[in-house]
Design an enzyme around this catalytic site. Sequence first.
Site, mmCIF file in Angstrom:
data_model
loop_
_atom_site.group_PDB
_atom_site.id
_atom_site.type_symbol
_atom_site.label_atom_id
_atom_site.label_comp_id
_atom_site.label_asym_id
_atom_site.label_seq_id
_atom_site.Cartn_x
_atom_site.Cartn_y
_atom_site.Cartn_z
ATOM 1 N N THR A 194 0.953 10.026 8.755
ATOM 2 C CA THR A 194 0.108 9.228 9.654
ATOM 3 C C THR A 194 0.949 8.053 10.130
ATOM 4 O O THR A 194 1.363 7.226 9.307
ATOM 5 C CB THR A 194 -1.133 8.704 8.904
ATOM 6 O OG1 THR A 194 -1.850 9.818 8.383
ATOM 7 C CG2 THR A 194 -2.038 7.924 9.851
ATOM 8 N N LYS B 59 -6.324 11.232 14.859
ATOM 9 C CA LYS B 59 -6.414 10.782 13.461
ATOM 10 C C LYS B 59 -6.905 9.324 13.371
ATOM 11 O O LYS B 59 -7.808 9.002 12.599
ATOM 12 C CB LYS B 59 -5.026 10.925 12.811
ATOM 13 C CG LYS B 59 -4.840 10.229 11.493
ATOM 14 C CD LYS B 59 -5.343 11.030 10.332
ATOM 15 C CE LYS B 59 -5.213 10.251 9.036
ATOM 16 N NZ LYS B 59 -5.726 10.950 7.888
ATOM 17 N N LYS C 291 -4.179 0.678 6.364
ATOM 18 C CA LYS C 291 -3.053 1.152 7.193
ATOM 19 C C LYS C 291 -3.579 1.818 8.470
ATOM 20 O O LYS C 291 -3.142 1.513 9.571
ATOM 21 C CB LYS C 291 -2.211 2.147 6.375
ATOM 22 C CG LYS C 291 -1.134 2.839 7.197
ATOM 23 C CD LYS C 291 -0.485 4.014 6.468
ATOM 24 C CE LYS C 291 0.360 4.817 7.443
ATOM 25 N NZ LYS C 291 1.036 5.951 6.871
HETATM 26 P P1 NAD Z 1 3.700 8.822 -0.860
HETATM 27 O O1 NAD Z 1 4.166 7.411 -0.844
HETATM 28 O O2 NAD Z 1 3.166 9.413 -2.112
HETATM 29 O O3 NAD Z 1 4.908 9.783 -0.352
HETATM 30 C C1 NAD Z 1 5.872 9.416 0.593
HETATM 31 C C2 NAD Z 1 7.218 9.931 0.088
HETATM 32 O O4 NAD Z 1 8.221 9.675 1.071
HETATM 33 C C3 NAD Z 1 7.681 9.219 -1.199
HETATM 34 O O5 NAD Z 1 7.873 10.185 -2.220
HETATM 35 C C4 NAD Z 1 8.988 8.539 -0.790
HETATM 36 O O6 NAD Z 1 9.975 8.526 -1.812
HETATM 37 C C5 NAD Z 1 9.423 9.407 0.378
HETATM 38 N N1 NAD Z 1 10.368 8.739 1.270
HETATM 39 C C6 NAD Z 1 10.304 7.487 1.771
HETATM 40 N N2 NAD Z 1 11.372 7.260 2.571
HETATM 41 C C7 NAD Z 1 12.103 8.393 2.568
HETATM 42 C C8 NAD Z 1 13.320 8.785 3.203
HETATM 43 N N3 NAD Z 1 13.983 7.943 4.003
HETATM 44 N N4 NAD Z 1 13.793 10.027 2.975
HETATM 45 C C9 NAD Z 1 13.120 10.878 2.163
HETATM 46 N N5 NAD Z 1 11.961 10.574 1.541
HETATM 47 C C10 NAD Z 1 11.470 9.350 1.738
HETATM 48 O O7 NAD Z 1 2.629 8.933 0.322
HETATM 49 P P2 NAD Z 1 1.551 10.102 0.550
HETATM 50 O O8 NAD Z 1 0.254 9.713 -0.063
HETATM 51 O O9 NAD Z 1 2.182 11.417 0.218
HETATM 52 O O10 NAD Z 1 1.351 9.981 2.134
HETATM 53 C C11 NAD Z 1 2.288 10.499 3.058
HETATM 54 C C12 NAD Z 1 1.708 10.351 4.454
HETATM 55 O O11 NAD Z 1 0.468 11.050 4.534
HETATM 56 C C13 NAD Z 1 1.413 8.905 4.859
HETATM 57 O O12 NAD Z 1 1.758 8.734 6.206
HETATM 58 C C14 NAD Z 1 -0.089 8.780 4.640
HETATM 59 O O13 NAD Z 1 -0.684 7.806 5.470
HETATM 60 C C15 NAD Z 1 -0.551 10.180 4.999
HETATM 61 N N6 NAD Z 1 -1.833 10.580 4.380
HETATM 62 C C16 NAD Z 1 -2.057 10.347 3.055
HETATM 63 C C17 NAD Z 1 -3.271 10.733 2.504
HETATM 64 C C18 NAD Z 1 -3.567 10.491 1.028
HETATM 65 O O14 NAD Z 1 -4.736 10.641 0.646
HETATM 66 N N7 NAD Z 1 -2.568 10.156 0.211
HETATM 67 C C19 NAD Z 1 -4.236 11.364 3.288
HETATM 68 C C20 NAD Z 1 -3.964 11.622 4.626
HETATM 69 C C21 NAD Z 1 -2.732 11.216 5.159
#
Ligand code: NAD
Length: 290
Positions: A87, A162, A237
């Site tokens: 997102t 979204k 966010k």
């Molecule tokens: P998270 O923080 O658990 O995962 C993000 C991952 O990206 C981390 O493991 C981090 O180490 C990795 N990362 C960061 N920079 C990086 C780079 N340069 N290279 C490689 N890896 C890198 O977050 P999440 O909960 O998995 O969410 C991911 C996305 O999905 C976000 O944009 C969030 O808004 C969206 N989202 C999350 C949810 C939820 O319920 N968690 C629901 C819908 C959408």
Amino acid sequence: MKVGFIGLGNMGAPMAANLAAAGHAVTGFDLAAPCPEGVTAAATAAEAASGAEVVITMLPNGEILRRVAAEIHPAMQPGAVHLDCSTVDVDSARAVAEAAASAGLRAVDAPVSGGVGGAAAGTLTFMAGGAEDAFATVAPLFEVMGQKAVHCGGPGAGQAAKICNNMILGITMIGTCEAFALADKLGLDRQKMFDVVSTSSGYSWSMNAYCPAPGVGPTSPADNGYKPGFAAELMLKDLRLAQQAAEAADADTPLGLAAARLYETFVEQEDGKGMDFSAMLPRFEKRGRG
Ligand code: NAD
């Protein structure tokens, strides 16, 4: 299909694992998180992207997405699709699509709804923006990771859908919570309140499917001490992204703005950090008008 997967956090790890379990050849990379079962670990993002037909990114925000896109696009094979499921802001989604096009690649922005539970169960909803042919290429992957994919339009249309959806969600959750707090003060039983509203014109997903009052309605984070679920920080966010987009597009969104400000106060100055976004109800319970 040969798939690269970058960002194996709470959402990315189960999504990548489901693709691998369905027989796709998945190579993954994350700066910190380990690769889930069935996914081959790469040493860099570029290595995970190299030779893949589709490279999926699932990253925290638009700035990181732009940085990772600059790393992976030169390594991707001509015509491959960069499928971003994070997102992020609409501008970043459009910038990444343009960068992909100038590198001879295709791009789809496809943020998800359904949370960590949906990612694990393979029941996410994808809202996608990008060209028809690119959407068709990634559609079989949507089928594994989700239950529904809507092609919303050109680049950025997925992110637009979204943030509009989540702006409605933030507003209805606040409305539902403040109505419960008012009902309490008027001496109205919470179960009766649910029975009426969930079948009357005040109903919404926030009331009917994710009721913020413990012990009322279907099981929700309220029944688990408001442990997320969907964290208040993530709602903040998304509400900020909606305000950023509204400002850029000159759209009047007064309730979206009020919701963003309320979640900001809740997360940054009160006890909302680490709580589910429905914990607005105990917040309102504690307060009077003053
Ligand atoms: P998270 O923080 O658990 O995962 C993000 C991952 O990206 C981390 O493991 C981090 O180490 C990795 N990362 C960061 N920079 C990086 C780079 N340069 N290279 C490689 N890896 C890198 O977050 P999440 O909960 O998995 O969410 C991911 C996305 O999905 C976000 O944009 C969030 O808004 C969206 N989202 C999350 C949810 C939820 O319920 N968690 C629901 C819908 C959408």
